[in-house]
Design an enzyme around this catalytic site. Sequence first.
Site, PDB file in Angstrom:
ATOM      1  N   ASP A  11       0.808  -1.219   0.000  1.00 40.73           N
ATOM      2  CA  ASP A  11       0.000   0.000   0.000  1.00 40.73           C
ATOM      3  C   ASP A  11       0.844   1.273   0.000  1.00 40.73           C
ATOM      4  OD1 ASP A  11      -2.144  -1.673   0.105  1.00 40.73           O
ATOM      5  OD2 ASP A  11      -2.675  -1.260   2.190  1.00 40.73           O
ATOM      6  N   MET A  39      -5.782  -2.495  -3.891  1.00 41.46           N
ATOM      7  CA  MET A  39      -5.352  -2.445  -2.500  1.00 41.46           C
ATOM      8  C   MET A  39      -5.259  -0.994  -2.044  1.00 41.46           C
ATOM      9  SD  MET A  39      -4.019  -5.013  -4.330  1.00 41.46           S
ATOM     10  CE  MET A  39      -2.395  -4.470  -4.794  1.00 41.46           C
TER      11      MET A  39
END
Length: 532
Positions: free
Chosen positions: A300, A344
């Site tokens: 991320d 994500m």
Amino acid sequence: MTSKNNDSTLALVATAALASVATAVITHASLTRKHKAVCDQIRADAYEKDASEKETAAMEQTKRGEPIGTQIPSLGIDGIYLWEVETLGSRFTRTKRRSVNVMHGLWKIDSERHEKHQITETSTTYNKLIEKNECILADITRKPGMKPHTRAYIRAGPCEQLHFDPHTVNAAIVTCGGLCPGLNNVIREIVNSLVKLYGTEGNVYGIRGGFAGFYDPSMEPILLDPEVVKDIHHQGGTFLSSSRGGFDIDKTMAFIEKHSINQLYVIGGDGTHRGAFRIHEECMKKKLNVAVAGIPKTIDNDVDHIDRSFGFTSAVEAALDAIRCAKVEAKCNLPNGVGIVKLMGRSAGFIAAHASISSSDVDLCLVPEVPTVLEGDNGCLPHVLQRVKNQGFAVIVVAEGAGEELLGESTETDASGNKKLPMIGEFMREKIVDYFRDNGEVATVKYIDPSYMIRSIPANASDSLYCMQLAQNAVHGAMAGYTGFSVGLCNNKMVLLPIPQLVAASPRMMKSNGRTWERVLALTRQPNTVEE
């Protein structure tokens, strides 16, 4: 007769007047040109004088050993505060054997026995060794009104003095948490750096299955060497396997003591790093001469202070394939095709934003940092309907953590303590279908969730290089005796960061009033729902 004379007189007067005006105009134009020429010459002389003065000043600055340019006193820095990393040398005696750092393991062909292909190993000095207090400034942008001091990070790289005798080092490597492109690259380069760069002759243990692998009898550690890890960087995932949770400090310390581990390399996110620092603290408490090094891993890109985490660029690149597929589905499925891609981004929308920008095919991007508004003047649903009407289809990218203000925050957590996220992709699919129906239209919505496909790919070229840099500098730091640190790229330079400061503000989030989100809005033309 008199009338004709009057007309002639008037004509002569008019002609004379026109001639006078023309003469005046010509004279004015001439004067204007002359004035402009004089002004241009004045400006040219001023420019030449200024250039000459600058050249003279530059020569004087060069003679004094100063940088060339204009000094701005108001932007000066009068204080640099270094984020210090704990060193084992302050508690334990440094090694006496081979205390000066050299690059080990280079091949040398014996010229006298060349026909027999006799190859021996040799060593060479590094082109650059890191000096004490060599650092990288954190704040490289200066503007009026800023405080005249900044923090700095220890620059990573091979140090002149070694704390450990590389020949006697026993090391362990563990990967924790979810998968991420580049994990195998990091494992491989740690092993190669230990064995090839430093000539480590001790054992290098690969801990299987995350922290639980330190004690779970069903997951025996693997002995690693360059031959074992030779080709693993071509594969996705982690050669050692991974898991969430499973941290047990007592059992981990028992493994470290049993196998005489004196260097531990922990690859994981902020939660994993907190566990790594707990191991470091316990080693210091037990007076164990062990270097604990972390390598930040989060797909991320939400670990604070570093420029980016490894695997991020690979993830963005892979996300583009999903976006292209969503566009094809949206364009080819009638009527009113809409393609949704969920990416994500638990707390931060970096992947969604960067993939949307890179693609330039996205009509709506939803991220956790920016409120999701469904209807009204700033509603995303009217925007999607309008885009479909204008071009025949729409492509939407949503980060998995977006829309909590609509769906509510989950109280459930996974084994790592991360909260479980509501299903924003499916929610948006239903809302789009309903909104189109309420407006007398039919929406054909295709939903794609490529998350696990993205997580499991091998690293691309950019991440492969970055992983090598991270691994090598983690080993350099550990060999020099640094401990309780992590390694990362800051302002495009490799640095060592104390773990407590690294994780204190994690997970970081994308600035909703920053340039990245501004670029997203410029491309998607979606309503800006950032609160003033």
